[in-house]
Scaffold this motif. Structure first.
Motif, PDB file in Angstrom:
ATOM      1  N   SER A 132       0.412   8.477 -14.984  1.00 23.25           N
ATOM      2  CA  SER A 132       0.053   8.446 -16.266  1.00 23.25           C
ATOM      3  C   SER A 132      -0.877   7.133 -16.639  1.00 23.25           C
ATOM      4  N   PHE A 133      -0.087   6.589 -16.157  1.00 25.51           N
ATOM      5  CA  PHE A 133      -0.429   5.188 -16.596  1.00 25.51           C
ATOM      6  C   PHE A 133      -0.688   5.128 -18.028  1.00 25.51           C
ATOM      7  N   ASP A 134       0.534   5.101 -18.851  1.00 30.54           N
ATOM      8  CA  ASP A 134       0.326   6.148 -20.482  1.00 30.54           C
ATOM      9  C   ASP A 134       1.401   4.961 -21.058  1.00 30.54           C
ATOM     10  N   PRO A 135       0.926   3.218 -21.263  1.00 37.49           N
ATOM     11  CA  PRO A 135      -0.070   2.526 -20.522  1.00 37.49           C
ATOM     12  C   PRO A 135       0.670   2.223 -19.029  1.00 37.49           C
ATOM     13  N   ILE A 136       0.422   0.919 -18.313  1.00 37.96           N
ATOM     14  CA  ILE A 136       0.542   0.811 -17.279  1.00 37.96           C
ATOM     15  C   ILE A 136       1.267  -0.760 -17.505  1.00 37.96           C
ATOM     16  N   THR A 137       2.890  -0.202 -17.275  1.00 35.28           N
ATOM     17  CA  THR A 137       3.683  -1.549 -16.701  1.00 35.28           C
ATOM     18  C   THR A 137       3.882  -2.425 -15.865  1.00 35.28           C
ATOM     19  N   THR A 138       4.332  -3.690 -15.993  1.00 32.32           N
ATOM     20  CA  THR A 138       4.632  -4.955 -14.740  1.00 32.32           C
ATOM     21  C   THR A 138       5.077  -3.670 -13.485  1.00 32.32           C
ATOM     22  N   GLY A 139       5.837  -3.143 -13.943  1.00 30.31           N
ATOM     23  CA  GLY A 139       6.624  -2.351 -13.156  1.00 30.31           C
ATOM     24  C   GLY A 139       5.168  -1.473 -11.485  1.00 30.31           C
ATOM     25  N   HIS A 140       4.052  -1.129 -12.398  1.00 24.75           N
ATOM     26  CA  HIS A 140       3.502   0.100 -11.845  1.00 24.75           C
ATOM     27  C   HIS A 140       2.948  -1.126 -10.668  1.00 24.75           C
ATOM     28  N   VAL A 141       2.556  -2.882 -11.356  1.00 26.55           N
ATOM     29  CA  VAL A 141       1.488  -3.663 -10.863  1.00 26.55           C
ATOM     30  C   VAL A 141       2.155  -4.323  -9.680  1.00 26.55           C
ATOM     31  N   ASP A 142       3.450  -4.089 -10.137  1.00 25.93           N
ATOM     32  CA  ASP A 142       4.556  -5.103  -8.466  1.00 25.93           C
ATOM     33  C   ASP A 142       4.399  -4.069  -7.354  1.00 25.93           C
ATOM     34  N   ILE A 143       4.528  -2.327  -7.780  1.00 22.32           N
ATOM     35  CA  ILE A 143       3.953  -0.949  -6.402  1.00 22.32           C
ATOM     36  C   ILE A 143       2.781  -1.632  -5.954  1.00 22.32           C
ATOM     37  N   VAL A 144       1.547  -1.842  -6.410  1.00 23.95           N
ATOM     38  CA  VAL A 144       0.529  -2.176  -6.608  1.00 23.95           C
ATOM     39  C   VAL A 144       0.137  -3.573  -5.036  1.00 23.95           C
ATOM     40  N   ARG A 145       0.693  -4.603  -5.703  1.00 26.88           N
ATOM     41  CA  ARG A 145       0.900  -6.134  -4.621  1.00 26.88           C
ATOM     42  C   ARG A 145       2.118  -5.823  -3.640  1.00 26.88           C
ATOM     43  N   ARG A 146       2.409  -4.776  -3.857  1.00 26.15           N
ATOM     44  CA  ARG A 146       3.600  -4.565  -2.225  1.00 26.15           C
ATOM     45  C   ARG A 146       2.718  -3.570  -1.089  1.00 26.15           C
ATOM     46  N   ALA A 147       2.327  -3.000  -1.991  1.00 23.47           N
ATOM     47  CA  ALA A 147       1.282  -1.573  -1.102  1.00 23.47           C
ATOM     48  C   ALA A 147       0.109  -1.829  -1.048  1.00 23.47           C
ATOM     49  N   LEU A 148      -0.098  -3.212  -1.078  1.00 22.79           N
ATOM     50  CA  LEU A 148      -1.572  -3.870  -0.807  1.00 22.79           C
ATOM     51  C   LEU A 148      -2.031  -4.280   1.204  1.00 22.79           C
ATOM     52  N   PRO A 149      -1.264  -5.089   1.007  1.00 24.57           N
ATOM     53  CA  PRO A 149      -0.995  -5.451   2.778  1.00 24.57           C
ATOM     54  C   PRO A 149      -1.354  -5.041   3.894  1.00 24.57           C
ATOM     55  N   LEU A 150      -0.727  -3.114   3.181  1.00 28.39           N
ATOM     56  CA  LEU A 150      -0.636  -1.964   4.095  1.00 28.39           C
ATOM     57  C   LEU A 150      -1.626  -0.850   4.118  1.00 28.39           C
ATOM     58  N   PHE A 151      -2.796  -1.333   3.149  1.00 31.12           N
ATOM     59  CA  PHE A 151      -3.721  -0.391   3.087  1.00 31.12           C
ATOM     60  C   PHE A 151      -5.247  -1.344   3.087  1.00 31.12           C
ATOM     61  N   ASP A 152      -6.485  -0.947   3.490  1.00 34.94           N
ATOM     62  CA  ASP A 152      -7.266  -1.457   3.459  1.00 34.94           C
ATOM     63  C   ASP A 152      -8.209  -1.275   1.569  1.00 34.94           C
ATOM     64  N   LYS A 153      -8.051   0.562   1.388  1.00 38.62           N
ATOM     65  CA  LYS A 153      -7.847   0.113  -0.211  1.00 38.62           C
ATOM     66  C   LYS A 153      -7.043   1.048  -0.861  1.00 38.62           C
ATOM     67  N   ILE A 154      -6.390   1.427  -2.144  1.00 39.95           N
ATOM     68  CA  ILE A 154      -6.089   1.797  -2.913  1.00 39.95           C
ATOM     69  C   ILE A 154      -6.295   1.978  -4.193  1.00 39.95           C
ATOM     70  N   ILE A 155      -6.823   3.744  -4.528  1.00 41.93           N
ATOM     71  CA  ILE A 155      -7.114   4.051  -5.238  1.00 41.93           C
ATOM     72  C   ILE A 155      -6.093   3.984  -6.052  1.00 41.93           C
ATOM     73  N   VAL A 156      -6.483   3.274  -7.278  1.00 46.17           N
ATOM     74  CA  VAL A 156      -4.988   3.466  -8.392  1.00 46.17           C
ATOM     75  C   VAL A 156      -5.721   4.622  -9.643  1.00 46.17           C
ATOM     76  N   ALA A 157      -5.008   5.978  -9.523  1.00 49.28           N
ATOM     77  CA  ALA A 157      -6.022   6.982 -10.473  1.00 49.28           C
ATOM     78  C   ALA A 157      -4.933   7.757 -11.079  1.00 49.28           C
ATOM     79  N   VAL A 158      -6.129   8.264 -12.045  1.00 50.47           N
ATOM     80  CA  VAL A 158      -5.095   8.294 -13.490  1.00 50.47           C
ATOM     81  C   VAL A 158      -4.933  10.215 -13.425  1.00 50.47           C
TER      82      VAL A 158
END
Ligand code: ADP
Length: 157
Positions: free
Chosen positions: A9-35
């Motif tokens: 929902s990202f209502d709103p996005i938090t530093t917890g969400h950002v940390d998950i994306v940062r840590r997932a980045l090396p695993l994927f070629d592309k991450i679509i953050v989708a509301v």
């Protein structure tokens, strides 16, 4: 190409969400953050505002794309050629809920695999729900959201 969708929902996005994306980045070629647009759930912030904030926060991360969808998450994954879903786990209640959803998605999705990342201890107490309560109470959300968002909130709300 390994594509993952990080739905929320990202209502709103938090530093917890950002940390998950940062840590997932090396695993994927592309991450679509989708509301995920859920008409049953009344959001505090408009879809446009949430998308603007996501674009601002992930501007420096070229592998991250911002989008939104209505309806089933697995259908959106299919449209985006994404084989993976990313979800964060903070505690046992997240686990219980996410386990069922992930099992259902495996059945109704076309080979969609959910990848879970356990929250780092410094973020596990953070939720958008708590952030919304603090905003409504006119408190300071700077410790829980990216600086770009707390600055915007301080100026405009
Ligand atoms: P939803 O309404 O789908 O739960 P949220 O925006 O609340 O959407 O959360 C999106 C995802 O981010 C979920 O997998 C949730 O567990 C995870 N998440 C939320 N806050 C945190 C946090 N502080 N640390 C790690 N993961 C989190």
């Amino acid at each position: 190409m390994n594509i993952a969708v990080f739905p929320g929902s990202f209502d709103p996005i938090t530093t917890g969400h950002v940390d998950i994306v940062r840590r997932a980045l090396p695993l994927f070629d592309k991450i679509i953050v989708a509301v995920g647009v859920n008409n049953q759930k009344q959001a505090l912030f408009s879809l446009e505002k949430r998308l603007d904030w996501l674009r601002d926060v992930f501007r420096e991360m070229p592998k991250v794309e911002i989008s939104y969808f209505e309806g089933l998450t697995v259908k959106f994954c299919e449209q985006q050629n994404a084989r993976f879903l990313i979800r964060g786990l903070r505690n046992a209640s997240d686990f219980d809920y996410e386990k069922t959803i992930s099992q259902l998605n495996t059945i109704i999705g076309n080979n969609v695999e959910t990848i879970f990342l356990i929250s780092q201890p410094e973020y596990s107490h953070i939720s958008s729900t708590i952030v919304r309560e603090i905003i409504k109470g006119k408190g300071n959300v700077a410790p829980f959201v990216p600086a770009i968002i707390s600055d915007d909130l301080n100026k405009n709300y």
